[in-house]
Write an enzyme that holds these catalytic residues in place. Structure first.
Site, short mmCIF file in Angstrom:
data_model
loop_
_atom_site.label_atom_id
_atom_site.label_comp_id
_atom_site.label_asym_id
_atom_site.label_seq_id
_atom_site.Cartn_x
_atom_site.Cartn_y
_atom_site.Cartn_z
N GLU A 70 -33.79 55.25 10.01
CA GLU A 70 -32.79 54.22 10.41
C GLU A 70 -31.41 55.05 10.22
OE1 GLU A 70 -32.22 50.65 8.83
OE2 GLU A 70 -30.17 50.16 9.88
N ASP A 138 -25.04 53.65 -6.60
CA ASP A 138 -23.53 53.63 -6.22
C ASP A 138 -22.67 53.18 -7.29
OD1 ASP A 138 -21.29 52.96 -4.99
OD2 ASP A 138 -22.11 51.30 -3.81
N ASP A 140 -19.02 52.40 -8.65
CA ASP A 140 -17.78 51.93 -8.26
C ASP A 140 -16.70 51.63 -9.06
OD1 ASP A 140 -15.93 50.73 -6.30
OD2 ASP A 140 -17.23 49.90 -5.18
N CYS A 151 -4.98 51.28 -13.16
CA CYS A 151 -5.20 50.76 -12.00
C CYS A 151 -5.92 49.60 -11.69
CB CYS A 151 -5.74 51.86 -10.76
SG CYS A 151 -5.21 53.67 -10.97
N GLY A 190 -15.28 58.76 -0.96
CA GLY A 190 -14.11 58.75 -0.22
C GLY A 190 -12.88 58.03 -0.63
N ARG A 192 -13.06 55.06 -3.86
CA ARG A 192 -13.24 54.66 -5.28
C ARG A 192 -14.52 54.99 -6.01
NH1 ARG A 192 -12.98 48.29 -3.17
NH2 ARG A 192 -15.08 48.49 -2.33
N GLY A 193 -15.13 55.82 -5.44
CA GLY A 193 -16.45 55.99 -6.54
C GLY A 193 -17.41 57.01 -5.96
N ASP A 343 -23.98 49.69 -9.45
CA ASP A 343 -24.26 48.45 -8.65
C ASP A 343 -25.84 48.47 -8.51
OD1 ASP A 343 -24.73 46.78 -6.63
OD2 ASP A 343 -22.89 47.41 -5.24
N LEU A 353 -28.53 50.22 2.75
CA LEU A 353 -28.04 51.34 3.50
C LEU A 353 -26.94 52.18 2.60
CD1 LEU A 353 -27.53 49.44 6.75
CD2 LEU A 353 -29.09 51.53 6.44
#
Lengths: 452, 497
Positions: A70, A138, A140, A151, A190, A192-193, A343, A353
């Site tokens: 997919e 993932d 983050d 930040c 791209g 933040r992680g 995560d 995904l």
């Protein structure tokens, strides 16, 4: 700027790009993206990767493999198209070029072609189900908001980025040494992680339960917003994995970087947060007393954060402290501030995904480039090539006619080369061997059957 | 009644060892209709007891005793044969009942696996080895040389669990880590290059993993049979068959109703059972699975609809602490993370908030932080999804206490059960804000310390409403409905006097 103007702008720049090298405005734009997909995006490498050797000529290749994967596209106006599939490299490339998705997500390989899932659904049997998927992680930076003061939210700077770097070190080492995986791709998300793709055959075939087990193996964080116990490290000693992460990565990073850079102990507000983590109130108030007193006396050249950390350690780890909880507390503080926060849901389920590598982040314009885990300290998210920068580079080179492979001459070239040589080639080699050996095993089996 | 053999030949000495049934295939037994339902009920009591124990966060040793007691109470039979028959029959009946939805399958799978795990632990080591060979587990013990190499690490793992390594006769199996997910998840094994070193007293995990994966597959298979009869159930809506539990399901022979479990559990059962009889089975099966899981509150029926403007008022009067907390947080922060949105969102759906109102509610709450455009993009889909208007179009049910208690809220999360997930300090403060007296707070804290989270919530309910709640709180939406009933009756009382 309207679309027409933007198009004209690009045309102009292509013509006299050499003189006006800085003329590409620094922003994200569908037209730029179209050029990016046209000239720079490594379509062929992505196809090679996700085919896992099944695009070859060997009789054991599963020709339907890539076509059952997919892909999801997010288009310019936030139209989200799921369950797309492609049967060849050309189909994939043409569709990306034509639709120009702002984001490409990669999903699992299903039992049947996901684009035709409805046709199969009518047959009544529940045949449409994910069968393979990379093990993904993932991480983050927004999940670290309670331990960084430089930040918040999606912002990231060179003070807090190293949290991502040590997350890569801890997870990468465990994936290789503990779980025995070899084909691991780390990608900057791209903004933040970071994302991690574990692509070994064994990893792709893990069940949801096995994925959850790995995610839980990595999990030490037990608290939530309403309970201040953030990290729980029970038992008299740490599990070998945690012990190794602590001594090889976390401890050094916390003391050398995190403490001074985030000023964790310099003000009352901040050190209170750490004192809160000490289970014995009298120990905490002893330290509090000392730190309140020497507020003015901090003339010494030494960093106040380090001085206080040493005091805290000597109080907590002194022979006086009999209970295990108090002594363990130093480790718990370090883990709270530095240990990777994954995560979990992304890793636990096959059908989650995840954004494809080499996408461009619409908010930052930065390309999701691979990160070398062996040199992750050197990775700087603030100098990752942006879409407009790449187009400038293309323009600058545009007049040369010998351009076979335009991408190689932009600053993306390094990233693509890294992807190919350190990730893709070894992966495909092992895929080929895998296909070969399973074929030979089958052959042997049928031979044996015949000789009966 | 025929006897189902559960004796296996032990590989070593060829002597038959009595072990647990693995429910690999349905036995060719016949069973009286009365027993069909009775046996299933008894097993359900065991599974429900296990589920309660897990919900209270009981430790393994406590669970071991609990399972032993539950089994003795509900499944024991003076004759070993009869007990095995009951075991097997009840398992297969419930398998049929609980294969129907993902949620039911998950519950059944997890309870049956837990049951098997503790029963396995009661077995003699001979029987355990017989079961291991039954599963054809190909693992060999780690050699002495290899053991010496990893001894320090194994010792470290043992000590991290507060145990010591019995170095002399320690037997370890080296297995792919995929085979022992629960040991991996708990960091209870040393893992090196993809292999986990499993101690002899941990082999139960190996066996349980096999059991679980087999049962999981079998449930999916059973469901594809069930598919057929659901369709039939829908088109024959005559009220009479509700009463027909005792009536015939299958063939009537010599005035004794008999059912072949074998037929139930294999793919072909629909063709072997007459059309008419299938209709009778549906209600039994349906009644069985709702009896113990309780209603799912997916349809707001008793209280009716509510609108956005009511939420403030009813949140104060009738929300349980978990939902009140989420509601206050979304007011305060104008945001909730995914887990919180799911828990509160589905609760509100159950309370009677329509989809349009739900969208309006979340949009308004998020407005200070999230623009309308971003809301439509990022959040609206999920809300519509919860109402079954997107994706696979399942009408999702509100979370039960059990689900909420067993959730694991992390950084930035506000969902979960306050009685379980709040620090003592925060819980006390929250209870005081709900209006609980200091005596009640102490009583609640006492329940919390004993991990009776639902009882703690029940006590809070009783204190806030000044009225008893004998059934106990099992579901946030039940809390809400019961609260509304009490408040309504008070209003009515005033009007009539």
């Amino acid at each position: 700027m309207t679309r027409e103007e933007a198009e004209n702008g690009i045309d102009d720049m292509v013509i006299d790009g050499a003189q006006q090298a800085n003329a590409v405005p620094d922003r994200f734009d569908a037209n730029y993206l179209r050029i990016y997909y046209g000239k720079l995006f490594p379509h062929a490498d992505m196809f090679k990767w996700l085919s896992y050797g099944h695009d070859g000529k060997h009789p054991a290749c599963d020709k339907s493999y890539f076509g059952r994967r997919e892909f999801s596209f997010t288009l310019e106006n936030d139209i989200y198209i799921r369950f797309q599939s492609f049967n060849s490299a050309i189909e994939l490339e043409n569709s990306i070029k034509e639709k120009c998705p702002f984001k490409i997500d990669i999903g699992p390989v299903y039992s049947v072609d996901p684009a035709k899932r409805h046709a199969y659904a009518q047959s009544g049997d529940n045949v449409f189900t994910p069968v393979e998927r990379e093990l993904v992680f993932d991480i983050d930076i927004t999940d670290y908001d309670d331990v960084r003061y430089c930040c918040t939210g999606a912002d990231v700077c060179l003070q807090c980025w190293p949290l991502m770097t040590i997350a890569i070190k801890v997870i990468d080492t465990a994936l290789r040494d503990d779980f025995g995986f070899n084909h691991i791709l780390w990608v900057y998300s791209g903004r933040r992680g970071v994302h991690c793709w574990v692509c070994d055959g064994k990893a792709r075939r893990l069940t949801n339960e096995q994925r959850a087990a790995i995610a839980d193996y990595f999990r030490v964080y037990k608290g939530n917003e309403n309970s201040h116990k953030k990290i729980s490290l029970p038992g008299p000693v740490l599990h070998p994995f945690l012990a190794r992460s602590y001594t090889e990565v976390l401890k050094g990073f916390f003391e050398a970087k995190m403490l001074p850079n985030q000023n964790l102990l310099s003000s009352e507000e901040r050190y209170e947060k750490i004192l809160e983590m000490i289970p014995d109130a009298s120990v905490a108030s002893e330290l509090r007393g000392r730190w309140q007193e020497n507020k003015r006396a901090s003339m010494s050249k030494d960093d106040i954060n380090l001085v206080r950390w040493d005091q805290l350690k000597s109080v907590l780890q002194s022979g006086k402290q009999k209970t295990q909880g108090i002594r363990r507390c130093v480790e718990e503080i370090v883990f709270s501030f530095t240990y990777p926060r994954l995560d979990m849901e992304v890793s636990k389920h096959m059908n989650h995904l995840l954004k494809a590598p080499f996408c461009v982040h619409p908010k930052t314009g930065r390309v999701c480039v691979p990160i070398d885990p062996n040199n992750c300290d050197e990775f700087d998210p603030t100098i990752v090539p942006t879409l407009s920068q790449l187009l400038e580079e293309l323009n600058r080179e545009g007049l040369r006619q010998d351009a076979d492979n335009e991408g190689d001459r932009t600053s993306l070239g390094e990233s693509v080369k890294f992807f190919r040589t350190t990730f893709l080639q070894p992966l495909l080699k092992s895929c080929k061997e895998g296909i070969e050996s399973s074929y030979n095993a089958k052959l042997q089996q049928s031979k044996n059957a015949l000789s009966w | 009644m025929e006897v189902f053999q559960s004796h296996r030949k032990s590989s070593s000495n060829n002597v038959s060892v009595s072990t647990l049934p693995l429910y690999r295939s349905a036995p060719p037994l016949e069973v009286r209709l009365e027993d069909f339902e009775l046996f299933a009920m008894d097993r359900l009591r065991v599974l429900k007891g296990i589920s309660d124990g897990l919900g209270r966060g009981k430790k393994p040793e406590e669970m071991e005793n609990l399972v032993a007691d539950l089994w003795k109470e509900n499944m024991r039979h003076p004759q070993a044969n009869e007990e095995t028959n009951k075991d097997v029959i009840s398992h297969f009946v419930l398998r049929l009942v609980y294969c129907r939805t993902e949620e039911l399958r998950k519950w059944f799978l997890s309870m049956e696996t837990t049951l098997f795990r503790y029963r396995f632990r009661f077995q003699s080591s001979e029987a355990q080895r017989a079961l291991m060979s039954e599963f054809k587990l190909p693992y060999k013990a780690v050699s002495n040389a290899e053991f010496e190499c990893v001894k320090d690490k194994l010792n470290q793992v043992a000590r991290s669990m507060g145990q010591t390594l019995a170095a002399v006769d320690a037997v370890f199996y080296k297995v792919p880590f995929e085979e022992v997910p629960e040991l991996v998840a708990g960091r209870r094994v040393f893992i090196y290059k993809g292999h986990a070193y499993v101690a002899m007293n941990q082999v139960v995990s190996l066996v349980v993993t096999q059991f679980r994966s087999y049962l999981s597959k079998a449930l999916i298979l059973t469901n594809s049979i069930e598919y057929v009869y659901k369709g039939i159930h829908k088109c024959t809506k005559t009220p009479c068959y509700r009463l027909s539990i005792k009536a015939l399901i299958f063939c009537k022979q010599d005035d004794v109703y008999q059912v072949s479990i074998c037929n139930l559990a294999c793919r072909k059962w629909t063709s072997t059972v007459r059309e008419q009889e299938k209709d009778r089975l549906a209600p039994i099966v349906e009644a069985l699975c709702t009896r113990y899981l309780g209603p799912d509150y997916s349809q707001p029926n008793e209280v009716g609809e509510i609108s956005v403007k009511d939420i403030d008022r009813i949140a104060k009067t009738s929300f349980p602490l978990c939902m009140r907390h989420l509601f206050e947080k979304v007011r305060e922060d104008h945001h909730l993370k995914h887990g919180g949105r799911m828990q509160l969102g589905l609760f509100l759906k159950g309370v009677g908030l329509k989809l349009d109102d739900a969208l309006a509610f979340w949009k308004a709450e998020f407005a200070p932080k999230v623009s309308a455009e971003r809301f439509d993009k990022e959040y609206a889909y999920n809300i519509r999804h919860n109402y079954g208007r997107e994706g696979k179009r399942t009408d999702y049910t509100p979370y039960s206490c059990q689900k909420i208690i067993s959730s694991a809220p992390g950084v930035g999360d506000h969902h979960g059960c306050p009685y379980r997930h709040f620090s003592e300090e925060n819980l006390r403060a929250a209870l005081v804000r709900m209006g609980a007296s200091s005596r009640v707070v102490e009583e609640v804290m006492d329940k919390v310390r004993n991990r009776h989270y639902q009882l703690a919530c029940t006590l809070t309910f009783e204190a806030v409403h000044g009225s008893s709640c004998d059934a106990g709180i099992n579901h946030p939406n039940q809390y809400f409905i019961d609260s509304q009933k009490i408040l309504q009756s008070k209003v009515d009382g005033i009007q009539f006097t």
